[in-house]
Design a protein around this motif. Sequence first.
Motif, PDB file in Angstrom:
ATOM      1  N   UNK A 189      -5.197  -8.694  18.490  1.00 37.47           N
ATOM      2  CA  UNK A 189      -5.148  -7.304  18.959  1.00 37.47           C
ATOM      3  C   UNK A 189      -6.248  -6.429  18.364  1.00 37.47           C
ATOM      4  N   UNK A 190      -6.881  -6.901  17.291  1.00 41.75           N
ATOM      5  CA  UNK A 190      -7.902  -6.104  16.620  1.00 41.75           C
ATOM      6  C   UNK A 190      -7.359  -5.069  15.660  1.00 41.75           C
ATOM      7  N   UNK A 191      -6.041  -5.019  15.484  1.00 45.82           N
ATOM      8  CA  UNK A 191      -5.437  -4.034  14.588  1.00 45.82           C
ATOM      9  C   UNK A 191      -5.525  -4.471  13.126  1.00 45.82           C
ATOM     10  N   UNK A 192      -5.528  -3.472  12.280  1.00 48.71           N
ATOM     11  CA  UNK A 192      -5.373  -3.646  10.840  1.00 48.71           C
ATOM     12  C   UNK A 192      -3.952  -3.243  10.476  1.00 48.71           C
ATOM     13  N   UNK A 193      -3.354  -3.907   9.495  1.00 51.93           N
ATOM     14  CA  UNK A 193      -2.156  -3.357   8.864  1.00 51.93           C
ATOM     15  C   UNK A 193      -2.668  -2.184   8.018  1.00 51.93           C
ATOM     16  N   UNK A 194      -2.029  -1.046   8.144  1.00 53.99           N
ATOM     17  CA  UNK A 194      -2.533   0.153   7.472  1.00 53.99           C
ATOM     18  C   UNK A 194      -1.382   1.058   7.063  1.00 53.99           C
ATOM     19  N   UNK A 195      -1.723   2.050   6.269  1.00 51.27           N
ATOM     20  CA  UNK A 195      -0.780   3.117   5.940  1.00 51.27           C
ATOM     21  C   UNK A 195      -1.399   4.436   6.357  1.00 51.27           C
ATOM     22  N   UNK A 196      -0.545   5.305   6.882  1.00 49.45           N
ATOM     23  CA  UNK A 196      -0.984   6.661   7.200  1.00 49.45           C
ATOM     24  C   UNK A 196      -0.214   7.605   6.289  1.00 49.45           C
ATOM     25  N   UNK A 197      -0.968   8.411   5.572  1.00 51.45           N
ATOM     26  CA  UNK A 197      -0.423   9.266   4.525  1.00 51.45           C
ATOM     27  C   UNK A 197      -0.546  10.723   4.948  1.00 51.45           C
ATOM     28  N   UNK A 198       0.557  11.429   4.902  1.00 52.08           N
ATOM     29  CA  UNK A 198       0.538  12.877   5.077  1.00 52.08           C
ATOM     30  C   UNK A 198       0.545  13.462   3.672  1.00 52.08           C
ATOM     31  N   UNK A 199      -0.453  14.306   3.388  1.00 56.91           N
ATOM     32  CA  UNK A 199      -0.578  14.804   2.018  1.00 56.91           C
ATOM     33  C   UNK A 199      -0.961  16.281   2.004  1.00 56.91           C
ATOM     34  N   UNK A 200      -0.660  16.902   0.869  1.00 58.67           N
ATOM     35  CA  UNK A 200      -1.027  18.288   0.612  1.00 58.67           C
ATOM     36  C   UNK A 200      -2.303  18.262  -0.216  1.00 58.67           C
ATOM     37  N   UNK A 221       0.807  -1.219   0.000  1.00 59.35           N
ATOM     38  CA  UNK A 221       0.000   0.000   0.000  1.00 59.35           C
ATOM     39  C   UNK A 221       0.844   1.275   0.000  1.00 59.35           C
ATOM     40  N   UNK A 222       2.133   1.150   0.202  1.00 57.59           N
ATOM     41  CA  UNK A 222       2.986   2.340   0.293  1.00 57.59           C
ATOM     42  C   UNK A 222       3.327   2.894  -1.093  1.00 57.59           C
ATOM     43  N   UNK A 223       3.874   2.050  -1.952  1.00 58.07           N
ATOM     44  CA  UNK A 223       4.394   2.513  -3.240  1.00 58.07           C
ATOM     45  C   UNK A 223       3.383   3.296  -4.086  1.00 58.07           C
ATOM     46  N   UNK A 224       2.144   2.821  -4.246  1.00 57.42           N
ATOM     47  CA  UNK A 224       1.221   3.575  -5.109  1.00 57.42           C
ATOM     48  C   UNK A 224       0.982   5.009  -4.640  1.00 57.42           C
ATOM     49  N   UNK A 225       0.980   5.220  -3.332  1.00 58.41           N
ATOM     50  CA  UNK A 225       0.763   6.568  -2.798  1.00 58.41           C
ATOM     51  C   UNK A 225       2.071   7.360  -2.793  1.00 58.41           C
ATOM     52  N   UNK A 226       3.147   6.690  -2.444  1.00 58.88           N
ATOM     53  CA  UNK A 226       4.454   7.325  -2.317  1.00 58.88           C
ATOM     54  C   UNK A 226       4.901   7.993  -3.624  1.00 58.88           C
ATOM     55  N   UNK A 227       4.434   7.463  -4.739  1.00 57.78           N
ATOM     56  CA  UNK A 227       4.867   7.943  -6.051  1.00 57.78           C
ATOM     57  C   UNK A 227       4.068   9.138  -6.559  1.00 57.78           C
ATOM     58  N   UNK A 228       3.079   9.607  -5.801  1.00 59.98           N
ATOM     59  CA  UNK A 228       2.197  10.678  -6.276  1.00 59.98           C
ATOM     60  C   UNK A 228       2.700  12.060  -5.852  1.00 59.98           C
ATOM     61  N   UNK A 229       2.434  13.073  -6.660  1.00 58.38           N
ATOM     62  CA  UNK A 229       2.780  14.441  -6.262  1.00 58.38           C
ATOM     63  C   UNK A 229       1.899  14.866  -5.085  1.00 58.38           C
ATOM     64  N   UNK A 230       2.449  15.631  -4.179  1.00 54.07           N
ATOM     65  CA  UNK A 230       1.673  16.119  -3.054  1.00 54.07           C
ATOM     66  C   UNK A 230       1.622  15.173  -1.865  1.00 54.07           C
ATOM     67  N   UNK A 231       2.250  14.011  -2.016  1.00 57.04           N
ATOM     68  CA  UNK A 231       2.325  13.071  -0.891  1.00 57.04           C
ATOM     69  C   UNK A 231       3.611  13.379  -0.143  1.00 57.04           C
ATOM     70  N   UNK A 232       3.470  13.746   1.117  1.00 56.98           N
ATOM     71  CA  UNK A 232       4.618  14.147   1.927  1.00 56.98           C
ATOM     72  C   UNK A 232       5.293  12.946   2.552  1.00 56.98           C
ATOM     73  N   UNK A 233       4.480  12.006   3.063  1.00 58.35           N
ATOM     74  CA  UNK A 233       5.030  10.830   3.738  1.00 58.35           C
ATOM     75  C   UNK A 233       3.985   9.724   3.766  1.00 58.35           C
ATOM     76  N   UNK A 234       4.452   8.480   3.703  1.00 58.76           N
ATOM     77  CA  UNK A 234       3.587   7.309   3.852  1.00 58.76           C
ATOM     78  C   UNK A 234       4.252   6.405   4.880  1.00 58.76           C
TER      79      UNK A 234
END
Length: 179
Positions: free
Chosen positions: A53-64, A18-31
């Motif tokens: 634990x009830x957790x999901x594997x997830x990504x948190x994206x900081x974006x403009x 889930x990281x790479x598709x977002x990481x490659x976009x303009x305006x994405x600050x961090x994944x």
Amino acid sequence: MDKQYQLATFAGGCFWCMVKPFDEQPGIINVISGYTGGTVANPTYQQVCSDTTGHYEAVQITFDPEIFPYEKLLELFWQQIDPTDPGGQFYDRGQSYQTAIFYHDEQQKQLAEDSKRALADSGRFKKPIVTPILPARTFYPAEEYHQHYYKKNPAHYERYQIGSGRKGYIEEHWGDLKK
């Protein structure tokens, strides 16, 4: 002038994918790869994979949002997953690999609901869209070796994309957008 960045949090199965598709976009600050939605503080990968634990594997994206608005993040998210699978994603099964959109405010919630409805109405999938839209909870970054895995281990990442069935599924259901 300070930029007003926002957060988006998505669970789409294995966070490596889930990281790479977002990481490659303009305006994405961090994944960041991590865990959210569960009951244990600072869980480890082993704890999350145990499905206790009830957790999901997830990504948190900081974006403009001025460069890459939340609506575009939602579109890209849907194109990375099987939104009809309630049991996990591709080869990865279990609660920690289920999909979800975690909204950070009411506007994100509304946009996510609208996006989900539009996808359901599109006829792209024969089965119902089961990805839940949930309030964001504490996000715990995963261990360092999981961060930007596609850059650290490109050959293994590529084999995993193919072997898990994710790459073929995406090409089958979304290949028309790549042309």
